[in-house]
Scaffold this motif. Structure first.
Motif, PDB file in Angstrom:
ATOM      1  N   ALA A 169       0.805  -1.138  -0.050  1.00 23.58           N
ATOM      2  CA  ALA A 169       0.199   0.048  -0.113  1.00 23.58           C
ATOM      3  C   ALA A 169       0.924   1.295   0.101  1.00 23.58           C
ATOM      4  O   ALA A 169       1.806   1.178   0.510  1.00 23.58           O
ATOM      5  CB  ALA A 169      -0.854  -0.141   1.245  1.00 23.58           C
ATOM      6  N   PRO A 170       0.512   2.265  -1.040  1.00 19.12           N
ATOM      7  CA  PRO A 170       1.228   3.387  -0.646  1.00 19.12           C
ATOM      8  C   PRO A 170       1.003   4.180   0.626  1.00 19.12           C
ATOM      9  O   PRO A 170      -0.106   3.990   1.118  1.00 19.12           O
ATOM     10  CB  PRO A 170       0.691   4.249  -1.785  1.00 19.12           C
ATOM     11  N   ILE A 171       1.988   4.864   1.229  1.00 21.47           N
ATOM     12  CA  ILE A 171       1.623   5.584   2.326  1.00 21.47           C
ATOM     13  C   ILE A 171       2.702   6.956   2.352  1.00 21.47           C
ATOM     14  O   ILE A 171       3.672   7.049   1.574  1.00 21.47           O
ATOM     15  CB  ILE A 171       2.249   4.972   3.725  1.00 21.47           C
ATOM     16  N   ASN A 172       2.050   7.968   3.084  1.00 19.30           N
ATOM     17  CA  ASN A 172       2.912   9.091   3.191  1.00 19.30           C
ATOM     18  C   ASN A 172       3.601   8.976   4.487  1.00 19.30           C
ATOM     19  O   ASN A 172       2.851   8.391   5.492  1.00 19.30           O
ATOM     20  CB  ASN A 172       2.042  10.362   3.495  1.00 19.30           C
ATOM     21  N   TYR A 173       4.769   9.352   4.774  1.00 18.96           N
ATOM     22  CA  TYR A 173       5.487   8.932   6.052  1.00 18.96           C
ATOM     23  C   TYR A 173       6.517  10.242   6.200  1.00 18.96           C
ATOM     24  O   TYR A 173       6.580  10.931   5.364  1.00 18.96           O
ATOM     25  CB  TYR A 173       6.308   7.694   5.816  1.00 18.96           C
ATOM     26  N   ALA A 174       7.272  10.092   7.207  1.00 22.08           N
ATOM     27  CA  ALA A 174       8.444  10.820   7.767  1.00 22.08           C
ATOM     28  C   ALA A 174       9.153   9.998   8.620  1.00 22.08           C
ATOM     29  O   ALA A 174       8.691   8.985   8.956  1.00 22.08           O
ATOM     30  CB  ALA A 174       7.930  12.153   8.627  1.00 22.08           C
ATOM     31  N   VAL A 175      10.692  10.469   8.612  1.00 20.04           N
ATOM     32  CA  VAL A 175      11.457   9.624   9.368  1.00 20.04           C
ATOM     33  C   VAL A 175      11.544  10.282  10.819  1.00 20.04           C
ATOM     34  O   VAL A 175      11.941  11.732  10.632  1.00 20.04           O
ATOM     35  CB  VAL A 175      12.872   9.567   8.641  1.00 20.04           C
ATOM     36  N   ASP A 176      11.608   9.809  11.942  1.00 11.96           N
ATOM     37  CA  ASP A 176      11.740  10.457  13.272  1.00 11.96           C
ATOM     38  C   ASP A 176      13.143  10.656  13.662  1.00 11.96           C
ATOM     39  O   ASP A 176      13.944   9.731  13.050  1.00 11.96           O
ATOM     40  CB  ASP A 176      10.750   9.758  14.212  1.00 11.96           C
ATOM     41  N   PRO A 177      13.358  11.261  14.704  1.00  9.69           N
ATOM     42  CA  PRO A 177      14.723  11.299  15.400  1.00  9.69           C
ATOM     43  C   PRO A 177      15.405   9.770  15.884  1.00  9.69           C
ATOM     44  O   PRO A 177      16.333   9.756  15.960  1.00  9.69           O
ATOM     45  CB  PRO A 177      14.543  12.307  16.462  1.00  9.69           C
ATOM     46  N   GLU A 178      14.347   9.084  15.837  1.00  7.70           N
ATOM     47  CA  GLU A 178      15.041   7.695  16.201  1.00  7.70           C
ATOM     48  C   GLU A 178      15.253   6.714  15.064  1.00  7.70           C
ATOM     49  O   GLU A 178      15.329   5.419  15.302  1.00  7.70           O
ATOM     50  CB  GLU A 178      14.071   7.008  17.340  1.00  7.70           C
ATOM     51  N   ASP A 179      15.200   7.419  14.069  1.00  9.29           N
ATOM     52  CA  ASP A 179      15.264   6.609  12.668  1.00  9.29           C
ATOM     53  C   ASP A 179      14.066   5.637  12.257  1.00  9.29           C
ATOM     54  O   ASP A 179      14.510   4.398  11.977  1.00  9.29           O
ATOM     55  CB  ASP A 179      16.621   6.125  12.484  1.00  9.29           C
ATOM     56  N   ARG A 180      13.030   6.002  12.844  1.00 10.26           N
ATOM     57  CA  ARG A 180      11.730   5.069  12.457  1.00 10.26           C
ATOM     58  C   ARG A 180      10.819   5.754  11.556  1.00 10.26           C
ATOM     59  O   ARG A 180      10.952   7.025  11.379  1.00 10.26           O
ATOM     60  CB  ARG A 180      10.822   4.971  13.699  1.00 10.26           C
ATOM     61  N   ILE A 181      10.254   4.799  10.665  1.00  9.37           N
ATOM     62  CA  ILE A 181       9.336   5.383   9.646  1.00  9.37           C
ATOM     63  C   ILE A 181       7.898   5.448  10.333  1.00  9.37           C
ATOM     64  O   ILE A 181       7.530   4.719  11.033  1.00  9.37           O
ATOM     65  CB  ILE A 181       9.142   4.390   8.538  1.00  9.37           C
ATOM     66  N   ILE A 182       7.597   6.816  10.350  1.00  9.05           N
ATOM     67  CA  ILE A 182       6.174   7.042  10.895  1.00  9.05           C
ATOM     68  C   ILE A 182       5.240   7.438   9.953  1.00  9.05           C
ATOM     69  O   ILE A 182       5.564   8.080   9.060  1.00  9.05           O
ATOM     70  CB  ILE A 182       6.311   8.453  11.812  1.00  9.05           C
ATOM     71  N   PHE A 183       3.885   6.872  10.223  1.00  5.85           N
ATOM     72  CA  PHE A 183       2.831   7.282   9.268  1.00  5.85           C
ATOM     73  C   PHE A 183       1.532   7.053  10.029  1.00  5.85           C
ATOM     74  O   PHE A 183       1.420   6.665  11.195  1.00  5.85           O
ATOM     75  CB  PHE A 183       2.902   6.350   8.125  1.00  5.85           C
ATOM     76  N   ILE A 184       0.319   7.742   9.310  1.00  9.51           N
ATOM     77  CA  ILE A 184      -0.942   7.770  10.036  1.00  9.51           C
ATOM     78  C   ILE A 184      -1.534   6.936   9.273  1.00  9.51           C
ATOM     79  O   ILE A 184      -1.681   7.115   8.026  1.00  9.51           O
ATOM     80  CB  ILE A 184      -1.132   9.207  10.298  1.00  9.51           C
ATOM     81  N   THR A 185      -2.644   6.373   9.848  1.00  9.38           N
ATOM     82  CA  THR A 185      -3.523   5.397   9.073  1.00  9.38           C
ATOM     83  C   THR A 185      -4.779   5.386   9.540  1.00  9.38           C
ATOM     84  O   THR A 185      -5.020   5.896  10.881  1.00  9.38           O
ATOM     85  CB  THR A 185      -3.024   3.807   8.783  1.00  9.38           C
ATOM     86  N   SER A 186      -5.720   4.623   9.092  1.00 10.56           N
ATOM     87  CA  SER A 186      -7.036   4.456   9.771  1.00 10.56           C
ATOM     88  C   SER A 186      -7.404   2.922   9.883  1.00 10.56           C
ATOM     89  O   SER A 186      -6.763   2.225   9.527  1.00 10.56           O
ATOM     90  CB  SER A 186      -8.230   5.243   8.763  1.00 10.56           C
ATOM     91  N   GLU A 187      -8.751   2.584  10.557  1.00 11.81           N
ATOM     92  CA  GLU A 187      -9.068   1.279  10.694  1.00 11.81           C
ATOM     93  C   GLU A 187      -9.222   0.657   9.210  1.00 11.81           C
ATOM     94  O   GLU A 187      -9.828   1.457   8.174  1.00 11.81           O
ATOM     95  CB  GLU A 187     -10.492   1.133  11.125  1.00 11.81           C
ATOM     96  N   GLY A 188      -8.661  -0.388   9.085  1.00 10.85           N
ATOM     97  CA  GLY A 188      -8.906  -1.201   7.673  1.00 10.85           C
ATOM     98  C   GLY A 188      -7.947  -2.236   7.422  1.00 10.85           C
ATOM     99  O   GLY A 188      -7.247  -2.866   8.444  1.00 10.85           O
TER     100      GLY A 188
END
Length: 146
Positions: A41-60
């Motif tokens: 699935a395509p996602i919009n993301y950002a990298v946080d200061p701990e070098d984790r990929i962070i994204f927001i999603t919904s139920e599904g």
């Protein structure tokens, strides 16, 4: 732009170069397990200061898959002129709750679709690899000029 580990048409990026590539982009593809199958699935993301990929999603289905099996892969690609770059990570996803979820307030996550999303997910990276390719696309040079 990058220093490479070899001189052929395929160049291995150093891990920090791969992280720089990910930090400079905001759109990628997340591969996850869902009921015995692999989905992407395509996602919009950002990298946080701990070098984790962070994204927001919904139920599904994506969220159900991540909670059933947290093992994921994530890929970001780019083609510019005669160079292609691809960075792939493998890691484990987990839902961030409470105070941990407020990390999104500090990150440039900009969903492209105006649908409600409130579940914050972090992917802890176990492995990262990046490659850059010198493209040889002779058909582009054979196009008759008008």
């Amino acid at each position: 732009m990058y220093e490479y580990e070899d001189d052929g048409p395929t160049h291995v990026l150093h891990p920090e170069q791969s992280w720089d590539f990910l930090r400079a982009r905001e759109f990628g593809r997340l591969a996850f397990h869902l009921v015995g199958e692999v989905h992407i699935a395509p996602i919009n993301y950002a990298v946080d200061p701990e070098d984790r990929i962070i994204f927001i999603t919904s139920e599904g289905s994506k969220l159900f898959g991540l909670t059933s099996n947290p093992d994921v892969a994530f890929e970001v690609d780019e083609i510019v002129d005669d160079r292609a770059t691809s960075v792939i990570i493998r890691g484990r996803a987990r839902i961030l709750e409470g105070q941990d979820a407020y990390i999104v307030e500090q990150l440039p996550i900009r969903p492209w679709v105006a649908s409600p999303k409130s579940v914050v997910v972090a992917v802890k990276v176990d492995e990262i690899s990046g490659r850059s390719f010198d493209l040889n696309r002779p058909w582009l040079h054979d196009i008759p000029q008008a």
